[in-house]
Structure formats: C-alpha cells, structure tokens
Motif scaffolding. Structure first.
Motif, PDB file in Angstrom:
ATOM      1  N   ILE A 166       0.832  -1.207   0.000  1.00 47.42           N
ATOM      2  CA  ILE A 166       0.000   0.000   0.000  1.00 47.42           C
ATOM      3  C   ILE A 166       0.865   1.254   0.000  1.00 47.42           C
ATOM      4  CG2 ILE A 166      -1.537   1.388   1.448  1.00 47.42           C
ATOM      5  CD1 ILE A 166      -3.058  -1.156   2.120  1.00 47.42           C
ATOM      6  N   ILE A 167       1.904   1.281   0.834  1.00 46.36           N
ATOM      7  CA  ILE A 167       2.777   2.456   0.881  1.00 46.36           C
ATOM      8  C   ILE A 167       3.525   2.604  -0.444  1.00 46.36           C
ATOM      9  CG2 ILE A 167       4.711   3.551   2.077  1.00 46.36           C
ATOM     10  CD1 ILE A 167       2.019   3.363   3.665  1.00 46.36           C
ATOM     11  N   GLY A 168       3.940   1.486  -1.042  1.00 48.00           N
ATOM     12  CA  GLY A 168       4.604   1.542  -2.337  1.00 48.00           C
ATOM     13  C   GLY A 168       3.698   2.081  -3.429  1.00 48.00           C
ATOM     14  N   GLU A 169       2.455   1.590  -3.473  1.00 48.51           N
ATOM     15  CA  GLU A 169       1.520   2.064  -4.479  1.00 48.51           C
ATOM     16  C   GLU A 169       1.165   3.532  -4.266  1.00 48.51           C
ATOM     17  OE1 GLU A 169       0.093   0.367  -7.342  1.00 48.51           O
ATOM     18  OE2 GLU A 169       1.994  -0.560  -6.763  1.00 48.51           O
ATOM     19  N   ALA A 170       1.214   3.974  -3.012  1.00 55.00           N
ATOM     20  CA  ALA A 170       0.886   5.373  -2.716  1.00 55.00           C
ATOM     21  C   ALA A 170       1.853   6.339  -3.394  1.00 55.00           C
ATOM     22  CB  ALA A 170       0.895   5.600  -1.206  1.00 55.00           C
ATOM     23  N   VAL A 171       3.081   5.886  -3.664  1.00 53.73           N
ATOM     24  CA  VAL A 171       4.043   6.731  -4.372  1.00 53.73           C
ATOM     25  C   VAL A 171       3.502   7.114  -5.748  1.00 53.73           C
ATOM     26  CG1 VAL A 171       6.357   6.782  -5.403  1.00 53.73           C
ATOM     27  CG2 VAL A 171       6.015   5.751  -3.140  1.00 53.73           C
ATOM     28  N   PHE A 172       2.760   6.201  -6.379  1.00 51.42           N
ATOM     29  CA  PHE A 172       2.280   6.421  -7.738  1.00 51.42           C
ATOM     30  C   PHE A 172       0.841   6.938  -7.791  1.00 51.42           C
ATOM     31  CE2 PHE A 172       5.377   2.932  -7.852  1.00 51.42           C
ATOM     32  CZ  PHE A 172       6.341   3.505  -8.668  1.00 51.42           C
ATOM     33  N   MET A 173      -0.014   6.450  -6.887  1.00 49.95           N
ATOM     34  CA  MET A 173      -1.429   6.787  -7.000  1.00 49.95           C
ATOM     35  C   MET A 173      -1.983   7.552  -5.808  1.00 49.95           C
ATOM     36  SD  MET A 173      -2.951   2.880  -6.541  1.00 49.95           S
ATOM     37  CE  MET A 173      -4.641   3.312  -6.924  1.00 49.95           C
ATOM     38  N   GLY A 174      -1.170   7.742  -4.781  1.00 45.94           N
ATOM     39  CA  GLY A 174      -1.653   8.413  -3.582  1.00 45.94           C
ATOM     40  C   GLY A 174      -2.122   7.393  -2.558  1.00 45.94           C
ATOM     41  N   LEU A 175      -2.029   7.749  -1.285  1.00 43.52           N
ATOM     42  CA  LEU A 175      -2.373   6.811  -0.227  1.00 43.52           C
ATOM     43  C   LEU A 175      -3.867   6.495  -0.202  1.00 43.52           C
ATOM     44  CD1 LEU A 175      -1.357   5.120   2.126  1.00 43.52           C
ATOM     45  CD2 LEU A 175      -1.643   7.102   3.624  1.00 43.52           C
ATOM     46  N   GLU A 176      -4.697   7.508  -0.304  1.00 45.98           N
ATOM     47  CA  GLU A 176      -6.144   7.258  -0.256  1.00 45.98           C
ATOM     48  C   GLU A 176      -6.600   6.357  -1.404  1.00 45.98           C
ATOM     49  OE1 GLU A 176     -10.445   9.549   0.196  1.00 45.98           O
ATOM     50  OE2 GLU A 176      -8.641  10.719  -0.191  1.00 45.98           O
ATOM     51  N   PRO A 177      -6.232   6.621  -2.658  1.00 49.14           N
ATOM     52  CA  PRO A 177      -6.645   5.708  -3.726  1.00 49.14           C
ATOM     53  C   PRO A 177      -6.130   4.287  -3.537  1.00 49.14           C
ATOM     54  CG  PRO A 177      -5.926   7.789  -4.658  1.00 49.14           C
ATOM     55  CD  PRO A 177      -5.570   7.826  -3.202  1.00 49.14           C
ATOM     56  N   ALA A 178      -4.897   4.144  -3.001  1.00 51.25           N
ATOM     57  CA  ALA A 178      -4.348   2.808  -2.786  1.00 51.25           C
ATOM     58  C   ALA A 178      -5.155   2.048  -1.734  1.00 51.25           C
ATOM     59  CB  ALA A 178      -2.886   2.903  -2.365  1.00 51.25           C
ATOM     60  N   ILE A 179      -5.511   2.725  -0.644  1.00 52.32           N
ATOM     61  CA  ILE A 179      -6.307   2.089   0.403  1.00 52.32           C
ATOM     62  C   ILE A 179      -7.714   1.787  -0.098  1.00 52.32           C
ATOM     63  CG2 ILE A 179      -7.418   2.495   2.649  1.00 52.32           C
ATOM     64  CD1 ILE A 179      -4.861   3.951   3.490  1.00 52.32           C
ATOM     65  N   LEU A 180      -8.305   2.715  -0.818  1.00 54.71           N
ATOM     66  CA  LEU A 180      -9.657   2.504  -1.332  1.00 54.71           C
ATOM     67  C   LEU A 180      -9.711   1.351  -2.329  1.00 54.71           C
ATOM     68  CD1 LEU A 180     -10.899   6.182  -1.810  1.00 54.71           C
ATOM     69  CD2 LEU A 180     -11.572   4.557  -0.025  1.00 54.71           C
ATOM     70  N   GLU A 181      -8.682   1.213  -3.151  1.00 52.62           N
ATOM     71  CA  GLU A 181      -8.654   0.106  -4.113  1.00 52.62           C
ATOM     72  C   GLU A 181      -8.473  -1.235  -3.395  1.00 52.62           C
ATOM     73  OE1 GLU A 181      -8.568  -2.028  -7.789  1.00 52.62           O
ATOM     74  OE2 GLU A 181      -9.539  -0.224  -7.007  1.00 52.62           O
ATOM     75  N   MET A 182      -7.619  -1.271  -2.387  1.00 52.63           N
ATOM     76  CA  MET A 182      -7.460  -2.507  -1.604  1.00 52.63           C
ATOM     77  C   MET A 182      -8.772  -2.849  -0.907  1.00 52.63           C
ATOM     78  SD  MET A 182      -5.361  -4.942  -0.906  1.00 52.63           S
ATOM     79  CE  MET A 182      -3.692  -4.348  -1.213  1.00 52.63           C
ATOM     80  N   ARG A 183      -9.419  -1.832  -0.357  1.00 52.58           N
ATOM     81  CA  ARG A 183     -10.711  -2.030   0.311  1.00 52.58           C
ATOM     82  C   ARG A 183     -11.752  -2.561  -0.685  1.00 52.58           C
ATOM     83  NH1 ARG A 183     -12.122  -2.574   5.210  1.00 52.58           N
ATOM     84  NH2 ARG A 183     -12.939  -4.402   4.178  1.00 52.58           N
ATOM     85  N   ARG A 184     -11.771  -2.015  -1.888  1.00 59.62           N
ATOM     86  CA  ARG A 184     -12.725  -2.452  -2.901  1.00 59.62           C
ATOM     87  C   ARG A 184     -12.533  -3.927  -3.256  1.00 59.62           C
ATOM     88  NH1 ARG A 184     -13.091  -3.784  -7.887  1.00 59.62           N
ATOM     89  NH2 ARG A 184     -10.846  -3.481  -8.278  1.00 59.62           N
ATOM     90  N   ILE A 185     -11.280  -4.331  -3.457  1.00 60.06           N
ATOM     91  CA  ILE A 185     -10.986  -5.715  -3.821  1.00 60.06           C
ATOM     92  C   ILE A 185     -11.345  -6.659  -2.671  1.00 60.06           C
ATOM     93  CG2 ILE A 185      -9.160  -7.322  -4.471  1.00 60.06           C
ATOM     94  CD1 ILE A 185      -7.709  -4.921  -5.767  1.00 60.06           C
ATOM     95  N   MET A 186     -11.006  -6.263  -1.457  1.00 60.44           N
ATOM     96  CA  MET A 186     -11.351  -7.085  -0.291  1.00 60.44           C
ATOM     97  C   MET A 186     -12.854  -7.259  -0.157  1.00 60.44           C
ATOM     98  SD  MET A 186      -8.579  -5.462   2.408  1.00 60.44           S
ATOM     99  CE  MET A 186      -9.543  -5.965   3.844  1.00 60.44           C
ATOM    100  N   ASP A 187     -13.593  -6.162  -0.301  1.00 62.21           N
ATOM    101  CA  ASP A 187     -15.059  -6.225  -0.163  1.00 62.21           C
ATOM    102  C   ASP A 187     -15.675  -7.087  -1.253  1.00 62.21           C
ATOM    103  OD1 ASP A 187     -14.900  -4.563   2.019  1.00 62.21           O
ATOM    104  OD2 ASP A 187     -15.525  -2.758   0.955  1.00 62.21           O
ATOM    105  N   ALA A 188     -15.148  -6.979  -2.476  1.00 64.69           N
ATOM    106  CA  ALA A 188     -15.688  -7.769  -3.582  1.00 64.69           C
ATOM    107  C   ALA A 188     -15.483  -9.256  -3.339  1.00 64.69           C
ATOM    108  CB  ALA A 188     -15.024  -7.347  -4.890  1.00 64.69           C
ATOM    109  N   ALA A 189     -14.384  -9.605  -2.676  1.00 59.73           N
ATOM    110  CA  ALA A 189     -14.097 -11.013  -2.400  1.00 59.73           C
ATOM    111  C   ALA A 189     -15.024 -11.611  -1.361  1.00 59.73           C
ATOM    112  CB  ALA A 189     -12.635 -11.150  -1.934  1.00 59.73           C
ATOM    113  N   ARG A 190     -15.698 -10.746  -0.581  1.00 61.48           N
ATOM    114  CA  ARG A 190     -16.569 -11.238   0.497  1.00 61.48           C
ATOM    115  C   ARG A 190     -18.017 -11.402   0.047  1.00 61.48           C
ATOM    116  NH1 ARG A 190     -13.548 -12.922   4.840  1.00 61.48           N
ATOM    117  NH2 ARG A 190     -15.144 -12.307   6.321  1.00 61.48           N
ATOM    118  N   VAL A 191     -18.315 -11.002  -1.181  1.00 57.91           N
ATOM    119  CA  VAL A 191     -19.713 -11.069  -1.656  1.00 57.91           C
ATOM    120  C   VAL A 191     -20.106 -12.527  -1.883  1.00 57.91           C
ATOM    121  CG1 VAL A 191     -21.256 -10.458  -3.532  1.00 57.91           C
ATOM    122  CG2 VAL A 191     -19.569  -8.807  -2.725  1.00 57.91           C
TER     123      VAL A 191
END
Length: 250
Positions: free
Chosen positions: A225-250
């Motif tokens: 997440i910290i590595g991806e934040a260098v390129f896309m920002g911390l909030e987008p990196a966390i939100l994308e990880m959150r999105r993928i995690m939530d989708a896996a729980r459906v």
C-alpha cells in the motif's frame, strides 16, 4: 462469512522513507492519520530492536492519535523484555508478537510458538492483563495454532508470505496448495475460538483469495500500500485494496 473484513494498514515504510534521509519527513504519524481518513480500520506499526522503521516517540504519538480517533493501534513486537516493557507502558489496543532477526529485511516466517511456548506465554499473559489484545504471527500449522491457544492469545495472524511469493512466481499449483493450508488453518483456529487475521506480502493481485477465507476477520497490509501510494496516492491505494477485499466477500 463474517462481517465486513477489517483492513489494518501498516505504516512502517513511511518511517523507512523518513529514515533514509534522517529528519522528520515524511512523518509516519501523518501517514497514519491519512490512512485513517482513507478508511483504514486500524494502524499497525512494528517497533524493531534496531529501530530501523519506527522510533519510540513514533509509537507514543501513534497511540495518542489512535486513541483520539478510536482506532486500534496494533503494535508488532518481538518477544523480548525490552519490548514487553514498552508495550506495557504504551497500552496499545492490540499487540502482535512476531519473530525478529537483525539480518532480515522484513519479517520472514511465523513465530515458533511451539518451541518458545514457555517464554511467549508469560508475555501474552502480562499484555492481556494490561488491557492489550494479543495476537501471534504464525504459520498455518495445527501445532502452532494449538500452541497459540495454549499461550492464551486471543488472535492468530496467519503468515501469507509463502502464498504471496508463489503467486508472484506464477506457481499456480504451489499457490493453490498454500492457500488450502491457510484456509484449513483459519477454519481450525476459528474452531478453537481464536480470531483469525492474515498478512504479509498481500497485493491487489493476490489479496482476493485470502480475503475470501470465511473465518478471516482482518488483513494487515503495509509495504504494498505504501509503495503504491508513491504512484497513486495513499487514499486511492487504500480505497482500491478495500474495494478488492469487499468484492471477495460477496
């Protein structure tokens, strides 16, 4: 499946960037604040013996921030008398006991609770009596899970590093084998009344199958997440990880 999967964001490598140049920037506490504002359910930080990431004053400031935001600080630490004293004084909501060797770049492998039971159990007891919820970072092996339960830990965090490495190497067969071990370990730990967390080496590409483990309650993710934040920002990196995690729980 359990309720919404929690995401703990490890902010160690904000401190790594700061320490590469010395000084005060970037401040890991500012990183923790940004992670909280971006939807992190908890903040994880590892105070190592050599202080390569976090410093003692970072941990104090992180605890103050997390208390004010009613967000758990998860202090990762080795099972040593020095770290025990610090954790007892700090009183974080959560403590995760991990193996630690000076020569490693990052934590590699799980804690040998079976072999270190007599030294780990008293530390778990003191921390628990002091108000911290204790987790042990272990391999998904029944013997280690049994030992964690015997030590009095409330939580086990199953090490996903081998799965992440197999996934990165495109070794589909090995990744599936390790995933099955993690799934079985999570089921077994849950049957013993242990809360199940997982972490290490998780990325956008490999997190889905881990997030889909029904007994999983929390994932702890930092370096990616910290590595991806260098390129896309911390909030987008966390939100994308959150999105993928939530989708896996459906």
């Amino acid at each position: 499946m359990s309720d919404k999967l929690r995401l703990g964001v490890n902010i160690d490598h904000v401190a790594t960037l700061r320490n590469a140049r010395g000084g005060a920037h970037p401040d890991p506490v500012a990183g923790a604040w940004a992670a909280i504002q971006s939807g992190a359910d908890g903040i994880t930080a590892h105070l190592r013996e050599d202080r390569r990431h976090m410093r003692d004053d970072d941990m104090v400031r992180l605890q103050t921030l997390c208390e004010s935001e009613d967000i758990p600080l998860n202090m990762e630490m080795a099972a040593t008398s020095e770290m025990l004293k610090i954790a007892l004084d700090l009183k974080p909501k959560a403590v995760c006991i991990v193996p630690e060797r000076r020569e490693e770049r990052t934590t590699e492998g799980g804690l040998d609770v079976v072999g270190q039971h007599n030294s780990v159990a008293p530390i778990v007891r003191e921390l628990t009596e002091n108000g911290s919820r204790v987790s042990l970072f272990i391999e998904a092996q029944r013997t280690q899970i049994d030992a964690a339960k015997s030590c009095g830990a409330a939580v086990v965090e199953l090490h996903t590093g081998a799965y992440a490495h197999a996934h990165e190497d495109d070794n589909i067969e090995l990744a599936a084998e390790i995933l099955k071990t993690l799934q079985d370990g999570a089921t077994y730990a849950h049957s013993l009344g242990l809360e199940v967390h997982l972490g290490h080496g998780l990325t956008f590409d490999n997190v889905s199958d881990i997030a889909a483990i029904p007994e999983a309650v929390e994932l702890n993710i930092g370096h990616f997440i910290i590595g991806e934040a260098v390129f896309m920002g911390l909030e987008p990196a966390i939100l994308e990880m959150r999105r993928i995690m939530d989708a896996a729980r459906v």
